[in-house]
Design a protein around this motif. Structure first.
Motif, PDB file in Angstrom:
ATOM      1  N   MET A  66      33.687  29.440  54.170  1.00 30.39           N
ATOM      2  CA  MET A  66      33.879  30.567  53.292  1.00 30.39           C
ATOM      3  C   MET A  66      33.558  31.830  54.078  1.00 30.39           C
ATOM      4  SD  MET A  66      31.613  31.663  49.975  1.00 30.39           S
ATOM      5  CE  MET A  66      32.251  30.427  48.911  1.00 30.39           C
ATOM      6  N   THR A  67      34.430  32.784  53.990  1.00 32.34           N
ATOM      7  CA  THR A  67      34.177  34.049  54.668  1.00 32.34           C
ATOM      8  C   THR A  67      33.399  34.968  53.749  1.00 32.34           C
ATOM      9  OG1 THR A  67      36.243  34.983  53.883  1.00 32.34           O
ATOM     10  CG2 THR A  67      36.310  33.865  56.017  1.00 32.34           C
ATOM     11  N   ARG A  68      32.563  35.731  54.349  1.00 28.33           N
ATOM     12  CA  ARG A  68      31.760  36.677  53.569  1.00 28.33           C
ATOM     13  C   ARG A  68      32.612  37.879  53.178  1.00 28.33           C
ATOM     14  NH1 ARG A  68      25.659  37.649  55.632  1.00 28.33           N
ATOM     15  NH2 ARG A  68      24.892  35.732  54.767  1.00 28.33           N
ATOM     16  N   PRO A  69      32.517  38.268  51.920  1.00 22.16           N
ATOM     17  CA  PRO A  69      33.260  39.463  51.532  1.00 22.16           C
ATOM     18  C   PRO A  69      32.609  40.699  52.129  1.00 22.16           C
ATOM     19  CG  PRO A  69      31.915  38.669  49.716  1.00 22.16           C
ATOM     20  CD  PRO A  69      31.802  37.666  50.836  1.00 22.16           C
ATOM     21  N   LYS A  70      33.399  41.681  52.401  1.00 24.78           N
ATOM     22  CA  LYS A  70      32.872  42.933  52.921  1.00 24.78           C
ATOM     23  C   LYS A  70      32.448  43.778  51.734  1.00 24.78           C
ATOM     24  CE  LYS A  70      35.696  42.755  56.962  1.00 24.78           C
ATOM     25  NZ  LYS A  70      35.379  43.147  58.246  1.00 24.78           N
ATOM     26  N   VAL A  71      31.152  43.938  51.603  1.00 26.21           N
ATOM     27  CA  VAL A  71      30.621  44.715  50.488  1.00 26.21           C
ATOM     28  C   VAL A  71      29.596  45.696  51.022  1.00 26.21           C
ATOM     29  CG1 VAL A  71      30.991  42.934  48.743  1.00 26.21           C
ATOM     30  CG2 VAL A  71      28.860  42.970  50.003  1.00 26.21           C
ATOM     31  N   SER A  72      29.393  46.725  50.257  1.00 29.61           N
ATOM     32  CA  SER A  72      28.401  47.719  50.664  1.00 29.61           C
ATOM     33  C   SER A  72      27.005  47.212  50.329  1.00 29.61           C
ATOM     34  CB  SER A  72      28.670  49.041  49.944  1.00 29.61           C
ATOM     35  OG  SER A  72      28.565  48.858  48.550  1.00 29.61           O
ATOM     36  N   LYS A  73      26.006  47.783  50.962  1.00 28.49           N
ATOM     37  CA  LYS A  73      24.629  47.351  50.747  1.00 28.49           C
ATOM     38  C   LYS A  73      23.918  48.164  49.678  1.00 28.49           C
ATOM     39  CE  LYS A  73      23.850  45.420  55.265  1.00 28.49           C
ATOM     40  NZ  LYS A  73      22.989  45.318  56.392  1.00 28.49           N
ATOM     41  N   GLY A  74      24.520  49.174  49.168  1.00 31.28           N
ATOM     42  CA  GLY A  74      23.851  49.985  48.164  1.00 31.28           C
ATOM     43  C   GLY A  74      24.880  50.770  47.374  1.00 31.28           C
ATOM     44  N   GLY A  75      24.416  51.516  46.413  1.00 24.21           N
ATOM     45  CA  GLY A  75      25.330  52.336  45.634  1.00 24.21           C
ATOM     46  C   GLY A  75      25.982  51.559  44.520  1.00 24.21           C
ATOM     47  N   LEU A  76      27.022  52.141  43.974  1.00 23.70           N
ATOM     48  CA  LEU A  76      27.723  51.523  42.850  1.00 23.70           C
ATOM     49  C   LEU A  76      28.443  50.262  43.279  1.00 23.70           C
ATOM     50  CD1 LEU A  76      29.230  54.719  41.186  1.00 23.70           C
ATOM     51  CD2 LEU A  76      27.207  53.434  40.489  1.00 23.70           C
ATOM     52  N   VAL A  77      28.495  49.319  42.362  1.00 18.78           N
ATOM     53  CA  VAL A  77      29.185  48.056  42.626  1.00 18.78           C
ATOM     54  C   VAL A  77      30.669  48.287  42.363  1.00 18.78           C
ATOM     55  CG1 VAL A  77      29.387  45.650  41.926  1.00 18.78           C
ATOM     56  CG2 VAL A  77      27.146  46.750  41.941  1.00 18.78           C
ATOM     57  N   THR A  78      31.483  47.908  43.329  1.00 15.10           N
ATOM     58  CA  THR A  78      32.926  48.057  43.145  1.00 15.10           C
ATOM     59  C   THR A  78      33.457  46.947  42.256  1.00 15.10           C
ATOM     60  OG1 THR A  78      33.497  46.690  45.047  1.00 15.10           O
ATOM     61  CG2 THR A  78      33.110  49.056  45.469  1.00 15.10           C
ATOM     62  N   ALA A  79      34.666  47.138  41.753  1.00 14.49           N
ATOM     63  CA  ALA A  79      35.302  46.120  40.920  1.00 14.49           C
ATOM     64  C   ALA A  79      35.477  44.825  41.709  1.00 14.49           C
ATOM     65  CB  ALA A  79      36.649  46.626  40.401  1.00 14.49           C
ATOM     66  N   GLU A  80      35.766  44.943  43.008  1.00 10.51           N
ATOM     67  CA  GLU A  80      35.936  43.745  43.852  1.00 10.51           C
ATOM     68  C   GLU A  80      34.616  42.995  44.010  1.00 10.51           C
ATOM     69  OE1 GLU A  80      36.965  46.852  44.910  1.00 10.51           O
ATOM     70  OE2 GLU A  80      39.105  46.570  44.491  1.00 10.51           O
ATOM     71  N   GLU A  81      33.538  43.746  44.205  1.00  8.75           N
ATOM     72  CA  GLU A  81      32.217  43.121  44.336  1.00  8.75           C
ATOM     73  C   GLU A  81      31.837  42.409  43.036  1.00  8.75           C
ATOM     74  OE1 GLU A  81      29.793  45.937  47.443  1.00  8.75           O
ATOM     75  OE2 GLU A  81      30.082  46.682  45.406  1.00  8.75           O
ATOM     76  N   ARG A  82      32.080  43.071  41.936  1.00  5.75           N
ATOM     77  CA  ARG A  82      31.787  42.490  40.624  1.00  5.75           C
ATOM     78  C   ARG A  82      32.567  41.194  40.430  1.00  5.75           C
ATOM     79  NH1 ARG A  82      29.541  44.918  36.263  1.00  5.75           N
ATOM     80  NH2 ARG A  82      29.849  43.846  34.300  1.00  5.75           N
ATOM     81  N   ALA A  83      33.841  41.218  40.767  1.00  7.75           N
ATOM     82  CA  ALA A  83      34.684  40.031  40.638  1.00  7.75           C
ATOM     83  C   ALA A  83      34.181  38.911  41.549  1.00  7.75           C
ATOM     84  CB  ALA A  83      36.142  40.382  40.959  1.00  7.75           C
ATOM     85  N   GLU A  84      33.753  39.287  42.749  1.00  7.14           N
ATOM     86  CA  GLU A  84      33.223  38.285  43.690  1.00  7.14           C
ATOM     87  C   GLU A  84      31.948  37.645  43.150  1.00  7.14           C
ATOM     88  OE1 GLU A  84      32.968  36.042  47.335  1.00  7.14           O
ATOM     89  OE2 GLU A  84      34.561  36.871  46.108  1.00  7.14           O
ATOM     90  N   ILE A  85      31.065  38.445  42.573  1.00 10.05           N
ATOM     91  CA  ILE A  85      29.822  37.913  41.986  1.00 10.05           C
ATOM     92  C   ILE A  85      30.157  36.947  40.852  1.00 10.05           C
ATOM     93  CG2 ILE A  85      27.811  38.572  40.585  1.00 10.05           C
ATOM     94  CD1 ILE A  85      27.653  41.122  42.403  1.00 10.05           C
ATOM     95  N   ILE A  86      31.099  37.313  40.000  1.00 10.85           N
ATOM     96  CA  ILE A  86      31.497  36.457  38.874  1.00 10.85           C
ATOM     97  C   ILE A  86      32.143  35.170  39.390  1.00 10.85           C
ATOM     98  CG2 ILE A  86      33.070  36.306  36.888  1.00 10.85           C
ATOM     99  CD1 ILE A  86      32.520  39.393  36.550  1.00 10.85           C
ATOM    100  N   ARG A  87      32.990  35.299  40.431  1.00 11.32           N
ATOM    101  CA  ARG A  87      33.637  34.109  41.009  1.00 11.32           C
ATOM    102  C   ARG A  87      32.594  33.162  41.595  1.00 11.32           C
ATOM    103  NH1 ARG A  87      34.925  32.030  45.614  1.00 11.32           N
ATOM    104  NH2 ARG A  87      34.213  33.744  46.915  1.00 11.32           N
ATOM    105  N   LEU A  88      31.648  33.716  42.358  1.00 10.19           N
ATOM    106  CA  LEU A  88      30.612  32.868  42.972  1.00 10.19           C
ATOM    107  C   LEU A  88      29.765  32.180  41.901  1.00 10.19           C
ATOM    108  CD1 LEU A  88      29.569  35.214  45.922  1.00 10.19           C
ATOM    109  CD2 LEU A  88      30.720  32.985  46.106  1.00 10.19           C
ATOM    110  N   HIS A  89      29.472  32.889  40.825  1.00 11.39           N
ATOM    111  CA  HIS A  89      28.746  32.270  39.715  1.00 11.39           C
ATOM    112  C   HIS A  89      29.552  31.108  39.160  1.00 11.39           C
ATOM    113  CE1 HIS A  89      27.431  31.561  35.595  1.00 11.39           C
ATOM    114  NE2 HIS A  89      26.232  31.958  36.010  1.00 11.39           N
ATOM    115  N   GLY A  90      30.830  31.322  38.985  1.00  8.23           N
ATOM    116  CA  GLY A  90      31.711  30.267  38.466  1.00  8.23           C
ATOM    117  C   GLY A  90      31.750  29.039  39.353  1.00  8.23           C
ATOM    118  N   GLU A  91      31.538  29.232  40.630  1.00  9.51           N
ATOM    119  CA  GLU A  91      31.510  28.095  41.574  1.00  9.51           C
ATOM    120  C   GLU A  91      30.162  27.376  41.548  1.00  9.51           C
ATOM    121  OE1 GLU A  91      32.524  29.531  45.455  1.00  9.51           O
ATOM    122  OE2 GLU A  91      34.623  29.893  44.909  1.00  9.51           O
ATOM    123  N   GLY A  92      29.217  27.919  40.773  1.00  7.24           N
ATOM    124  CA  GLY A  92      27.925  27.252  40.636  1.00  7.24           C
ATOM    125  C   GLY A  92      26.857  27.729  41.599  1.00  7.24           C
TER     126      GLY A  92
END
Length: 169
Positions: free
Chosen positions: A1-27
């Motif tokens: 699995m490749t790591r998504p490119k996300v920022s380390k601070g500030g507002l969460v982007t829609a892509e980051e939010r989707a990635e967090i939800i996807r990873l949760h869905g994977e358990g």
């Protein structure tokens, strides 16, 4: 699995939010999602809570119970060691020892073998033993069902019988 490119601070982007939800869905667990997305555990928890997603906490609960049991065992071992220390300290009060002194104008050293320590040293030994017992009892308090009440009741009964038979004096 490749790591998504996300920022380390500030507002969460829609892509980051989707990635967090996807990873949760994977358990994936919260800590792992935080590590993978380079976001704080709090951020991951907040996003999942907003989406009404929950994490399986059974492993965490089991690990916590295990850790609590390990700590209780370590406290019991330490309490036992302190109890042993107290016993050794009280034994020293009645053992032969060497007393010594440095001093005088010539800074001399003198020593003498005695049958048991002087009273001041016995007091120090007793204080140290008392402290060890006290700390031992704080680490592992005695249980209420250890028969103490029964022993106290028995002693009171014996005292009453002796007093009845021999009087108060």
């Amino acid at each position: 699995m490749t790591r998504p490119k996300v920022s380390k601070g500030g507002l969460v982007t829609a892509e980051e939010r989707a990635e967090i939800i996807r990873l949760h869905g994977e358990g994936h667990g919260r800590n792992e999602i935080a590590r993978l997305t380079r976001r704080s555990q709090r951020t991951v928890s907040l996003i999942c809570a907003e989406e009404q997603l929950v994490f399986d906490v059974t492993m965490t609960e089991d690990a916590t119970r295990h850790r609590v049991a390990q700590l209780a065992e370590r406290r019991a071992v330490l309490a036992e060691a302190l109890q042993g220390d107290a016993e050794r300290l009280t034994e020293l009060m009645w053992q032969p020892c060497t007393i010594y002194n440095f001093g005088g104008k010539d800074n001399t050293y003198a020593e003498k073998e005695v049958n048991e320590p002087p009273a001041a040293e016995k007091r120090n030994l007793m204080a140290a033993a008392n402290l060890a017992v006290e700390k031992s009892l704080k680490l592992v308090p005695p249980r209420d069902d250890d028969g103490t009440e029964q022993v106290g009741s028995l002693l009171t009964s014996l005292y009453d019988k002796l007093r009845d038979r021999h009087g108060d004096g």
